[in-house]
Scaffold this active site. Sequence first.
Site, PDB file in Angstrom:
ATOM      1  N   SER A  76       0.948  -0.681   0.215  1.00  0.00           N
ATOM      2  CA  SER A  76       0.600  -0.358  -0.209  1.00  0.00           C
ATOM      3  C   SER A  76       1.009   0.945  -0.253  1.00  0.00           C
ATOM      4  O   SER A  76       0.859   2.539  -0.265  1.00  0.00           O
ATOM      5  CB  SER A  76      -0.780   0.104   1.357  1.00  0.00           C
ATOM      6  N   HIS A  90       0.842   4.811   4.140  1.00  0.00           N
ATOM      7  CA  HIS A  90       0.070   5.066   3.260  1.00  0.00           C
ATOM      8  C   HIS A  90       0.804   6.432   3.289  1.00  0.00           C
ATOM      9  O   HIS A  90       1.105   6.703   1.999  1.00  0.00           O
ATOM     10  CB  HIS A  90      -1.298   5.772   3.843  1.00  0.00           C
TER      11      HIS A  90
END
Length: 296
Positions: free
Chosen positions: A200, A247
């Site tokens: 991610s 992230h």
Amino acid sequence: MNPLDGDRPAGPAEGPAGSPACYRHPGRETHIRCARCERPVCSECMVSASVGFQCPECVRDGRRTVRQARTIAGGSVRSPQKSAIVTKVLIGLNLAVFLLVLVVGDKVVDKLMLIGRALVGNHVVGVAEGDWYRLLTAGFLHQEVWHIAFNMWALWMLGPALESALGRTRFLAVYLLSLLGGTATSYLLAAQNQGSLGASGAVFGLFGAAIVVGRRMRYDLRPLIALLVINLVITFLNTSRIDWRAHVGGLVVGVISAIVMVHAPRAHRVVVQVAGVLVIAAAIVATVLVRTSQLT
């Protein structure tokens, strides 16, 4: 014969009956001549051109004088058939590691996931204990089907266009820097015994890079920005299950890396890009060293 001319004959070639013969194959009669140098060429040697045919030497000389097309970041322009190779390899690596986890089990997860410092079995493991490889391997590690499905879908959605715009090497650099930026941020801010895994961070880096590249190419970025905002909202609404640090770290590094790639001055493009990559990598290493000193 001039040694620099390869198998080019020293003088004009003639066929058995005095008719023109291929200059590369003197025994082959031909009535086809190169459109540039007018030497006779056989069907095996002739190369189709916009007007008529050319001999191999003229084609090679022409390629030397033609300026090769470059992407906005200075990479080589690839044909559609040869595009997205790096993206496909990255997806393949992620899928291969996922299958390995399914076959072997938690042993692979314990060995490859990002963790600062924790007791696993009878051993203390983690990046702080010298397992720096976890900063990279965690970015290719997934346990749940939905997790890898979303990340690979996003990688396939963003990767080919970015790879085409940046070129293979620069795209791979942005991807890996984003991945490492995400894991380094997680390592810095998360609890020392909190595990983290998944691509991610790299994917969010590609979101940031796509926005930078799209702005440089004057695309309509509203759909992409909306999708990024939605994913950020999902991230911060599920912080108990999602590593927001990876992230955000990946996103920031992806933006910075892409800026270095597409806004480097053309006259010194490669030097600036290499220097920028080294500076970003040094910042990631410094982050890891600071956190390691805190934990040890």
